[in-house]
Motif scaffolding. Structure first.
Motif, PDB file in Angstrom:
ATOM      1  N   SER A  22       0.829  -1.222   0.000  1.00 53.77           N
ATOM      2  CA  SER A  22       0.000   0.000   0.000  1.00 53.77           C
ATOM      3  C   SER A  22       0.863   1.271   0.000  1.00 53.77           C
ATOM      4  CB  SER A  22      -0.962  -0.004   1.182  1.00 53.77           C
ATOM      5  OG  SER A  22      -0.247   0.016   2.389  1.00 53.77           O
ATOM      6  N   MET A  23       1.997   1.263   0.696  1.00 55.68           N
ATOM      7  CA  MET A  23       2.825   2.469   0.704  1.00 55.68           C
ATOM      8  C   MET A  23       3.548   2.655  -0.624  1.00 55.68           C
ATOM      9  SD  MET A  23       4.148   2.590   4.606  1.00 55.68           S
ATOM     10  CE  MET A  23       5.080   4.106   4.588  1.00 55.68           C
ATOM     11  N   ARG A  24       4.001   1.547  -1.212  1.00 54.81           N
ATOM     12  CA  ARG A  24       4.583   1.649  -2.554  1.00 54.81           C
ATOM     13  C   ARG A  24       3.565   2.233  -3.542  1.00 54.81           C
ATOM     14  NH1 ARG A  24       9.308  -1.207  -4.325  1.00 54.81           N
ATOM     15  NH2 ARG A  24      10.160  -2.297  -2.538  1.00 54.81           N
ATOM     16  N   LYS A  25       2.312   1.778  -3.381  1.00 56.61           N
ATOM     17  CA  LYS A  25       1.249   2.279  -4.269  1.00 56.61           C
ATOM     18  C   LYS A  25       1.086   3.785  -4.105  1.00 56.61           C
ATOM     19  CE  LYS A  25      -1.806  -1.616  -5.139  1.00 56.61           C
ATOM     20  NZ  LYS A  25      -2.746  -2.494  -4.435  1.00 56.61           N
ATOM     21  N   GLU A  26       1.117   4.237  -2.856  1.00 63.95           N
ATOM     22  CA  GLU A  26       0.917   5.663  -2.611  1.00 63.95           C
ATOM     23  C   GLU A  26       2.062   6.485  -3.202  1.00 63.95           C
ATOM     24  OE1 GLU A  26      -0.308   6.678   1.362  1.00 63.95           O
ATOM     25  OE2 GLU A  26       0.429   8.725   1.114  1.00 63.95           O
ATOM     26  N   ILE A  27       3.303   6.040  -2.976  1.00 66.39           N
ATOM     27  CA  ILE A  27       4.457   6.759  -3.530  1.00 66.39           C
ATOM     28  C   ILE A  27       4.372   6.764  -5.060  1.00 66.39           C
ATOM     29  CG2 ILE A  27       6.983   6.759  -3.714  1.00 66.39           C
ATOM     30  CD1 ILE A  27       6.986   5.307  -0.934  1.00 66.39           C
ATOM     31  N   SER A  28       4.016   5.617  -5.634  1.00 74.06           N
ATOM     32  CA  SER A  28       3.923   5.506  -7.092  1.00 74.06           C
ATOM     33  C   SER A  28       2.848   6.418  -7.657  1.00 74.06           C
ATOM     34  CB  SER A  28       3.624   4.055  -7.499  1.00 74.06           C
ATOM     35  OG  SER A  28       4.705   3.231  -7.119  1.00 74.06           O
ATOM     36  N   HIS A  29       1.781   6.537  -6.895  1.00 73.61           N
ATOM     37  CA  HIS A  29       0.691   7.418  -7.305  1.00 73.61           C
ATOM     38  C   HIS A  29       1.185   8.875  -7.434  1.00 73.61           C
ATOM     39  CE1 HIS A  29      -3.338   9.128  -7.331  1.00 73.61           C
ATOM     40  NE2 HIS A  29      -2.967   9.916  -6.345  1.00 73.61           N
ATOM     41  N   ILE A  52      12.345   6.678  -5.060  1.00 69.05           N
ATOM     42  CA  ILE A  52      13.280   5.593  -4.736  1.00 69.05           C
ATOM     43  C   ILE A  52      13.988   5.867  -3.402  1.00 69.05           C
ATOM     44  CG2 ILE A  52      15.397   4.423  -5.478  1.00 69.05           C
ATOM     45  CD1 ILE A  52      14.326   4.614  -8.346  1.00 69.05           C
ATOM     46  N   SER A  53      14.388   7.135  -3.177  1.00 70.87           N
ATOM     47  CA  SER A  53      14.989   7.423  -1.854  1.00 70.87           C
ATOM     48  C   SER A  53      13.968   7.230  -0.745  1.00 70.87           C
ATOM     49  CB  SER A  53      15.563   8.836  -1.742  1.00 70.87           C
ATOM     50  OG  SER A  53      15.574   9.508  -2.931  1.00 70.87           O
ATOM     51  N   GLU A  54      12.701   7.509  -1.067  1.00 76.07           N
ATOM     52  CA  GLU A  54      11.648   7.323  -0.062  1.00 76.07           C
ATOM     53  C   GLU A  54      11.569   5.851   0.380  1.00 76.07           C
ATOM     54  OE1 GLU A  54      10.053   9.842   1.158  1.00 76.07           O
ATOM     55  OE2 GLU A  54       8.076   9.215   1.879  1.00 76.07           O
ATOM     56  N   LEU A  55      11.742   4.940  -0.581  1.00 78.52           N
ATOM     57  CA  LEU A  55      11.707   3.512  -0.230  1.00 78.52           C
ATOM     58  C   LEU A  55      12.747   3.215   0.840  1.00 78.52           C
ATOM     59  CD1 LEU A  55      11.527   1.717  -3.726  1.00 78.52           C
ATOM     60  CD2 LEU A  55       9.637   2.199  -2.159  1.00 78.52           C
ATOM     61  N   SER A  56      13.945   3.820   0.666  1.00 81.42           N
ATOM     62  CA  SER A  56      14.982   3.515   1.653  1.00 81.42           C
ATOM     63  C   SER A  56      14.747   4.287   2.956  1.00 81.42           C
ATOM     64  CB  SER A  56      16.372   3.702   1.030  1.00 81.42           C
ATOM     65  OG  SER A  56      16.930   4.914   1.389  1.00 81.42           O
ATOM     66  N   LEU A  57      14.251   5.541   2.851  1.00 76.71           N
ATOM     67  CA  LEU A  57      13.941   6.305   4.083  1.00 76.71           C
ATOM     68  C   LEU A  57      12.937   5.563   4.964  1.00 76.71           C
ATOM     69  CD1 LEU A  57      13.446  10.041   3.000  1.00 76.71           C
ATOM     70  CD2 LEU A  57      15.138   9.137   4.602  1.00 76.71           C
ATOM     71  N   LEU A  58      11.963   4.910   4.321  1.00 78.43           N
ATOM     72  CA  LEU A  58      10.898   4.248   5.081  1.00 78.43           C
ATOM     73  C   LEU A  58      11.144   2.746   5.231  1.00 78.43           C
ATOM     74  CD1 LEU A  58       7.776   6.082   3.593  1.00 78.43           C
ATOM     75  CD2 LEU A  58       8.874   6.471   5.788  1.00 78.43           C
ATOM     76  N   CYS A  59      12.341   2.300   4.834  1.00 74.88           N
ATOM     77  CA  CYS A  59      12.717   0.882   4.973  1.00 74.88           C
ATOM     78  C   CYS A  59      11.824  -0.046   4.156  1.00 74.88           C
ATOM     79  CB  CYS A  59      12.715   0.449   6.429  1.00 74.88           C
ATOM     80  SG  CYS A  59      13.852   1.396   7.419  1.00 74.88           S
ATOM     81  N   LEU A  60      11.211   0.495   3.105  1.00 80.37           N
ATOM     82  CA  LEU A  60      10.365  -0.334   2.249  1.00 80.37           C
ATOM     83  C   LEU A  60      11.206  -1.228   1.342  1.00 80.37           C
ATOM     84  CD1 LEU A  60       7.770   2.389   1.381  1.00 80.37           C
ATOM     85  CD2 LEU A  60       7.174   0.161   2.316  1.00 80.37           C
ATOM     86  N   ASN A  61      12.511  -0.945   1.283  1.00 76.77           N
ATOM     87  CA  ASN A  61      13.402  -1.768   0.451  1.00 76.77           C
ATOM     88  C   ASN A  61      14.087  -2.862   1.275  1.00 76.77           C
ATOM     89  OD1 ASN A  61      14.984  -0.217   2.015  1.00 76.77           O
ATOM     90  ND2 ASN A  61      16.238   0.636   0.377  1.00 76.77           N
ATOM     91  N   GLY A  62      13.671  -3.005   2.537  1.00 71.97           N
ATOM     92  CA  GLY A  62      14.238  -4.082   3.346  1.00 71.97           C
ATOM     93  C   GLY A  62      15.420  -3.657   4.204  1.00 71.97           C
TER      94      GLY A  62
END
Ligand SMILES: [Zn+2]
Length: 365
Positions: free
Chosen positions: A286-293, A306-316
């Motif tokens: 859901s958060m990836r969807k929101e950022i992508s939106h 892409i930096s947001e993914l790492s800021l929010l640990c969505l990239n693991g």
């Protein structure tokens, strides 16, 4: 896993672009027309003769702060501000809430729970489900009860666009049907909380359930005496901003608001990294969807997403503030690593899904 070349959704190896990007059509919305529609709704359905036209739930993050700005300054509605204190606010978000309410001079109600019992709920939740994300539940547990108690017919929320259907049309609910649905929501909320609690402290479960459902139970007891049922809709159906810079300027100028965190999408909660890491581990998107939106709408460049993914640990990435969380939940890192992989109960996921759909006005129960 590969990334879509246009947004930050994951795609199959060899696939370049995700389904959503492939079929994306920008929506042409005439916001000037929408603004007068919203004014008309407030004029017609806002509390005639009562104290407030609408409730705005405020977390101190950008979305809810924008709703508060728009409803007070642009629409001129009489707003009651409501905050549910989940004890997990960032300091900056708390400041934003205080500054906004003071600057605008709005009445503000804070829903609170017994801190020890709430913390027990979080501890139990992480042990039973490997997750502490109870926010969709908290909204149904507190927001509607406040609107009922204060006799406010409209709730304007900050759910971002893209979370609802395209052809939104405002309508007031059938009061009796809405009351029956609310009774179901109350039952489901208690059931969901019981699943979250699991068997961590069985002797205290009923006490904790009673505490967390206290606003709902009060509302339910008074429902017979009320002659309306509040309707909630997202401001994003009527108004929007063009870029984050523009948004930050507006909020800074009118609400004395400051960014509570470096991330742009979710900003008010201090376990946001834990949530991102949980989403990554459990494959929730859901958060990836929101950022992508935001990227598709051109509100933010893809590199920032892409930096947001790492800021929010969505990239693991492991959360940098993990120790704080371990202390809060009272577990070791080894226990965290094991618990985070626990799948959420299927029954619980169904209940949360149903409650979210009800909150968003997508479907009945
Ligand atoms: Zn894409």
């Amino acid at each position: 896993m590969a990334l879509c070349e246009k947004c930050v959704m994951t795609v199959e190896e060899g696939q370049r672009i995700c389904k959503a990007c492939e079929t994306y059509q920008p929506l042409e919305t005439d916001f000037r027309k929408k603004e007068s529609e919203l004014k008309e709704i407030i004029r017609k359905f806002g509390s005639t003769g009562k104290k407030y036209d609408c409730v705005v739930p405020l977390t101190g993050g950008k979305d809810s702060s924008y709703v508060l700005y728009y409803m007070t300054k642009v629409i001129g509605a009489r707003v009651l501000v409501f905050t549910v204190d989940n004890e997990l606010f960032r300091e900056g978000a708390r400041e934003n809430i205080k500054n906004a309410v003071e600057t605008l001079g709005c009445d503000h109600i804070i829903g609170k729970f017994d801190e020890r019992k709430l913390l027990m709920l979080y501890k139990a939740s992480f042990r039973s489900q490997g997750s502490v994300c109870l926010c969709p539940l908290f909204l149904s547990l507190t927001l509607f009860p406040v609107a009922i108690k204060e006799q406010v017919p409209l709730i304007v929320s900050g759910f971002s666009s893209g979370q609802r259907g395209k052809d939104y049309a405002f309508r007031m609910p059938d009061i009796n049907a809405a009351k029956q649905e609310f009774a179901k929501v109350c039952q489901l909320s208690r059931k969901a909380l019981a699943i979250f609690l699991g068997d961590y402290a069985p002797d205290e479960n009923e006490d904790i359930l009673d505490e967390i459902t206290k606003y709902q139970r009060e509302a339910l007891a008074n429902l017979d005496k009320t002659d309306f049922f509040p309707v909630m809709f997202p401001l994003s159906e009527y108004a929007g901003w063009n870029s984050f810079e523009e948004l930050y300027d507006i909020l800074g100028e009118h609400l004395n608001w400051q960014r509570p965190s470096e991330a742009f999408s979710r900003t008010s909660c201090r376990v946001e990294q834990i949530k991102g890491y949980t989403d990554h581990t459990k494959n929730f998107d859901s958060m990836r969807k929101e950022i992508s939106h935001y990227i598709r709408k051109g509100m933010v460049p893809r590199e920032k997403g892409i930096s947001e993914l790492s800021l929010l640990c969505l990239n693991g990435n492991k959360p940098s503030d993990l120790n704080e969380f371990l202390k809060l939940i009272d577990i070791t890192e080894a226990e965290f690593d094991a618990l985070i992989h626990k799948p959420l109960s299927k029954e619980l996921l169904d209940i949360i899904y149903n409650i979210e759909n009800w909150l968003l006005g997508r479907s009945g129960l």
